[in-house]
Design a protein around this motif. Structure first.
Motif, PDB file in Angstrom:
ATOM      1  N   SER A  34     -63.499 -55.078  27.234  1.00  0.00           N
ATOM      2  CA  SER A  34     -62.667 -53.966  26.794  1.00  0.00           C
ATOM      3  C   SER A  34     -61.603 -54.518  25.869  1.00  0.00           C
ATOM      4  N   LYS A  36     -57.847 -53.384  23.575  1.00  0.00           N
ATOM      5  CA  LYS A  36     -56.814 -52.398  23.265  1.00  0.00           C
ATOM      6  C   LYS A  36     -55.814 -53.026  22.308  1.00  0.00           C
ATOM      7  N   SER A  37     -55.236 -52.184  21.520  1.00  0.00           N
ATOM      8  CA  SER A  37     -54.161 -52.607  20.626  1.00  0.00           C
ATOM      9  C   SER A  37     -53.383 -51.361  20.235  1.00  0.00           C
ATOM     10  N   TYR A  41     -58.581 -49.768  18.499  1.00  0.00           N
ATOM     11  CA  TYR A  41     -59.564 -50.835  18.628  1.00  0.00           C
ATOM     12  C   TYR A  41     -60.923 -50.186  18.637  1.00  0.00           C
ATOM     13  N   MET A  75     -61.999 -46.914  21.225  1.00  0.00           N
ATOM     14  CA  MET A  75     -60.752 -46.587  21.911  1.00  0.00           C
ATOM     15  C   MET A  75     -60.360 -45.149  21.578  1.00  0.00           C
ATOM     16  N   ASN A  80     -59.440 -47.453  26.793  1.00  0.00           N
ATOM     17  CA  ASN A  80     -59.675 -48.650  25.988  1.00  0.00           C
ATOM     18  C   ASN A  80     -61.074 -48.639  25.391  1.00  0.00           C
TER      19      ASN A  80
END
Length: 161
Positions: A34, A36-37, A41, A75, A80
């Protein structure tokens, strides 16, 4: 200010985590991940990280990676990005080593259940019966059949169907 930007840098950098390589069968493995940002993402980025890990894992065994299946999700708000790669580690001359045979699995499966309706022939007969009754009624209205003849023909029609 410089210290503040150094402290915030790790928070703003994208983060991808994977499950690591998980055996799921003989010479068959799975890597899930997974990511995330703050800027978003993609599932493709997570899948690429999983591919790198899978390739490296097979290389440490002196084998080549053969993809079995993949899936990904980008995402979205509160969720995520995720990806999963299922793969095999195969020796160089293995007959299964070659082009991936990826087949997309169905998101939904629709099961057809037989209905309780009568067969097509029976439905056709009831439609024909109705049409015949209309014809008889028309003949009665035009005076070609009297009431007794109409009732007799109607009874005959309804008892045979």
């Amino acid at each position: 200010m410089r210290k503040l930007s150094v402290l915030l840098l790790p928070v703003l950098v994208a983060c991808t985590t994977t499950t690591g390589v998980v055996p799921i069968g003989q010479d068959t493995y799975m890597v899930g991940g997974s990511g995330k940002s703050p800027g978003g993402y993609s599932g493709a980025e997570v899948k690429a990280a999983a591919f790198r890990e899978a390739t490296q894992f097979c290389a440490t065994q002196g084998k080549k990676m053969q993809v079995v299946n993949t899936n990904e999700r980008d995402m979205s708000f509160g969720v995520n990005a995720t990806a999963e790669v299922q793969f095999m580690c195969l020796a160089e001359g293995d007959h299964e080593l070659g082009r991936p045979k990826l087949q997309r699995s169905a998101d939904q499966v629709i099961q057809v259940v037989p209905s309780a309706q009568p067969p097509q022939a029976a439905r056709g007969q009831s439609t024909d019966t109705y049409a015949e009754l209309l014809k008889l009624e028309d003949l009665r209205k035009r005076g070609i059949l009297n009431d007794a003849e109409f009732e007799a023909q109607k009874k005959k029609l309804l008892t045979t169907n």
